[in-house]
Design an enzyme around this catalytic site. Structure first.
Site, mmCIF file in Angstrom:
data_model
loop_
_atom_site.group_PDB
_atom_site.id
_atom_site.type_symbol
_atom_site.label_atom_id
_atom_site.label_comp_id
_atom_site.label_asym_id
_atom_site.label_seq_id
_atom_site.Cartn_x
_atom_site.Cartn_y
_atom_site.Cartn_z
ATOM 1 C CG ASP A 291 1.100 91.042 8.444
ATOM 2 O OD1 ASP A 291 0.690 89.898 8.946
ATOM 3 O OD2 ASP A 291 0.119 91.836 10.028
HETATM 4 C C1 BGC Z 1 -1.094 88.736 11.146
HETATM 5 C C2 BGC Z 1 0.339 88.305 12.060
HETATM 6 C C3 BGC Z 1 0.744 86.674 11.457
HETATM 7 C C4 BGC Z 1 0.331 86.292 9.941
HETATM 8 C C5 BGC Z 1 0.710 85.676 9.884
HETATM 9 C C6 BGC Z 1 -1.576 88.198 9.625
HETATM 10 O O1 BGC Z 1 -2.987 88.360 9.530
HETATM 11 O O2 BGC Z 1 -1.289 90.284 11.246
HETATM 12 O O3 BGC Z 1 0.321 89.128 13.000
HETATM 13 O O4 BGC Z 1 1.789 87.149 11.703
HETATM 14 O O5 BGC Z 1 -1.380 86.529 9.278
HETATM 15 O O6 BGC Z 1 -0.537 84.379 10.158
#
Ligand code: BGC
Length: 766
Positions: A291
């Protein structure tokens, strides 16, 4: 005749076996070609280029942390970047892709990702709303349309589906998933993956799914975002892991590791999770991305500096590093120092290249870059019609006293509330490419549907919130919340005067889009106080009060449930919000949605979910009692149980008929009920099958959803609904994590929600 039939069956079986053998030979052949291609490519790659493939950067929105990437265009040419997210639009994407394909040494294409969560340009309801449809065909189609629109804008990878089981509505991200049930969540997970990936990811309108957040993110302590998860293995396997596994079995090409720790070990560096479970036990062959800066954040979890945690992540089985660039900046050094091996870097690089191969990017890096499609396939009338349909199907009728709804298509209605005449909040959380200008407000929808026959009055009534802290957090991107210059009392006075002139009041209230989603945990899950003051004043007018509720989570609504005449839960319905709401309010569509996460009476009951275990001193369901497992000050019962949702019509369930009450081994049990539409409207009903296993070698959940059917009945019509139950439906994980069933008594329950069922008992021996 018997002979003829058996020859025919044997022939059919042989054809089936042959085609399966053919398909598996084909897969082996494809895999061999892919291996040869990737091996050849990797033989030309330098160490830096290999590490570059493991680097995912963002070039636009979303930015969900404090780090952003710079100098990306130059670095693509140098081979330092394997994928990009946050950009879309064929012109821009092809410009960036050209840097990789034309100007980097080995011409390796980039993978382009985005948070396409509930639609791309045409926005569908938030996932929690979509899950309330109980309609897998609709759910799959929503993902397919999203993929079609996303590919038309140059994308080939979506950060969806989010399949985290969530039993705590304080957690804002409950809005992004399918609620609390592992079996139901698994059905949705499969449908989403199939919708995104289609039959072949090489197809121009297919994207690679990214299953997130692996794993158990929804188990965050206290419902607080990014928080610790501590969970028994039994609970994980039984209740939280099934949807990830289902998504994998549906062919998902990638997974995203979660931010949380699991029993002390951050998911992003968790070898047990990313390798032993995901790859060795489950057989996952795709790649895992972290993530947003999750690798770097392992430092805050207390496992060491960036070099240490990057090495740990790679060794655990993480293949791609999102935004933080720990892999890019430290892996070479770690290799020199013997902290990671060449083979570990190679494996990760191979998996990323294989994903690009599976997407067909080596055949045509610009496969979906087509300016015509961008014009023809995006936000089309057809897509909008679908958005309207799926939104209608997602709405849940929570209360309808004396048939207040549907409303008459005549007379005067007062549309009141801060969300009644609004475009932006209709779309919900995670809307990167959706345009609020293109969404339909409730006011516009009502005008579209009954414009000339109904006299529509409007008053804003309140701001979304007058609480400065909540207000600042609920509008984090500087969107102003259209704060009215008038005082709260002036707004209420105007609303009350407006209500008095109407036959019925429709109050459109609830949460703004950013009151749920990432980083939007709430400790108080009621409607903001100033909106509640408005509702109280409206209720005092004595006019029938209909609440249209916007929410990204189950809210605590005991006051509203007691005082409103009708409550329609609309979640955040997306682009076609207003039209869909008006269709349902005025009876063009009879609502049939059912909630997939329990609505508590108050925050104090959380976590609350239907498939809980019994205690040694169970609560009887009636009144408080000393020395029972209950509260002094509140009932154990939720406000609305899992699977609950009303209709404009009523359904009667017969008792459950069983084909047998004594079964053995692999026999199949048929459980049947007759359902009659006893009301005045045609309507759909989600008929739910639950099973309880009262005696086992471990304490089991009081009941578990095992199947459902959605049926349609005309007024007066009856239908028999049968479920086949096999021993597969009886299996569970024991404390040694063996997944099997145990002989004994089972109680089969069929009903309209998890709390109202008819039951019958069987004995099942081995
Ligand atoms: C989130 C994810 C997301 C990623 C990219 C993160 O902060 O937890 O769900 O896909 O950002 O935007």
């Amino acid at each position: 005749m018997t002979n003829y039939l058996s020859t025919f069956k044997t022939a059919l079986l042989s054809i089936l076996v042959l085609s399966l053998l053919n398909a598996s030979a084909q897969t082996k052949n494809d895999d061999a070609k892919m291996n040869a291609f990737v091996t050849n490519l990797m033989s030309k790659m330098t160490l830096d280029e290999k590490i570059g493939q493991l680097n995912l950067v963002t070039m636009g929105r979303p930015i969900t942390g404090s780090v952003v990437n710079n100098g990306v265009e130059e670095r693509i040419k140098k081979g330092e970047i394997g994928g990009v997210f946050g950009v879309y639009g064929t012109e821009y994407v092809s410009k960036i892709q050209d840097l990789a394909v034309k100007e980097s040494r080995l011409h390796i294409p980039l993978i382009f990702g985005l948070d396409v969560i509930h639609g791309h340009r045409t926005i569908f309801p938030i996932p929690l709303g979509i899950s309330a449809t109980w309609d897998m065909a609709l759910i799959q189609e929503s993902a397919h349309i999203a993929a079609k629109e996303a590919t038309a804008e140059g994308l080939n990878w979506v950060f969806s589906p989010m399949v985290d089981i969530a039993r705590d509505p304080r957690w804002g991200r409950i809005s992004e998933g399918s609620g609390e049930d592992p079996w139901y969540g698994s059905q949705v997970a499969k449908a989403m993956v199939k919708g995104y990936q289609g039959n072949n990811m090489k197809d121009g309108d297919a994207v690679m799914a990214c299953v997130k957040h692996f794993a158990l993110y929804g188990g965050a302590e206290a419902g607080r975002e990014y928080n610790t998860v501590d969970m028994s293995l039994n609970k994980m396997y039984q209740d939280y892991l099934p949807p990830y596994k289902a998504a994998l079995d549906a062919g998902a090409g990638s997974f995203m590791s979660s931010f949380n720790t699991i029993n002390g070990m951050p998911a992003t560096v968790n070898k047990w999770l990313l390798t032993d479970l995901l790859r060795k036990q489950w057989g996952f062959k795709g790649f895992v991305v972290s993530d947003y800066t999750a690798v770097n954040e392992v430092t805050n979890h207390g496992l060491g500096d960036l070099q240490t945690v990057s090495a740990l992540a790679l060794k655990a089985g993480l293949d791609m590093d999102m935004v933080g660039e720990g892999f890019l900046t430290t892996l070479k050094k770690s290799l020199k120092e013997g902290k990671v091996t060449q083979q570990e870097i190679d494996i990760a690089c191979r998996r990323v290249l294989e994903a690009k191969y599976k997407l067909g990017l080596f055949d045509n890096a610009n496969k979906s870059i087509n300016a015509d499609r961008e014009k023809q396939d995006v936000l089309t009338d057809e897509n909008r019609q679908f958005a309207r349909k799926i939104a209608e199907h997602s709405f849940v009728l929570l209360k309808n006293k004396a048939q207040t709804l549907p409303l008459k298509k005549s007379g005067t209605i007062a549309l009141i509330g801060p969300l009644a005449n609004n475009h932006s909040e209709m779309l919900g959380t995670w809307v990167i490419a959706g345009d609020p200008e293109k969404s339909v407000s409730v006011m516009e929808g009502v005008k579209n549907v009954v414009g000339s026959s109904v006299n529509i009055l409007y008053a804003k009534g309140s701001n979304i919130t007058d609480d400065s802290l909540l207000g600042a957090r609920a509008f984090p991107f500087g969107l102003n919340q259209m704060k009215d210059k008038r005082s709260p009392q002036e707004l209420i006075d105007e609303a009350v005067e407006t209500a008095k002139k109407a036959d019925v009041v429709v109050a459109v209230v609830g949460e703004s889009a950013n009151m749920s989603g990432e980083s939007s945990s709430r400790s108080d899950i009621t409607i903001p106080e100033n909106q509640r003051d408005l509702l109280k004043a409206l209720a005092k007018t004595g006019k029938p009060l209909v609440i249209v509720l916007f929410n990204g989570r189950p809210l605590a609504l005991p006051w509203e449930n007691e005082h409103a005449d009708a409550i329609l839960d609309a979640w955040a319905p997306g682009t076609e919000a207003g039209n869909a709401i008006a269709d349902v309010l005025f009876g063009n569509y009879n609502p049939a949605g059912k909630i997939t996460a329990t609505f508590p009476l108050s925050v104090g009951q959380i976590p609350i979910y239907y498939n809980h275990k019994n205690t040694g001193r169970p609560f009887s369901g009636k009144g408080p009692a000393k020395f029972k497992s209950d509260y002094l000050d509140i009932s154990n019962n939720p406000l609305y149980p899992f699977g609950y949702g009303l209709s404009y019509t009523t359904f009667n369930y017969s008792d459950v008929k069983l084909s047998k009450t004594d079964l053995k081994g692999n026999e199949t049990l048929k459980a049947t009920v007759t359902i009659t539409n006893t009301g005045k409207f045609a309507g759909e009903e989600v008929v739910q099958l639950y099973i309880s296993d009262p005696v086992a070698s471990v304490s089991r959940a009081v009941k578990e959803l095992k199947n459902y059917q959605k049926i349609n009945l005309q007024p007066g019509e009856s239908k028999e609904v049968s479920f086949n139950v096999t021993t597969n439906d009886l299996k569970f994980y024991n404390n040694d994590l063996v997944y099997d069933w145990e002989p004994g008594q089972f109680i089969v329950q069929i009903g309209t929600n998890s709390n109202e069922t008819h039951s019958a008992s069987v004995q099942w021996s081995k």
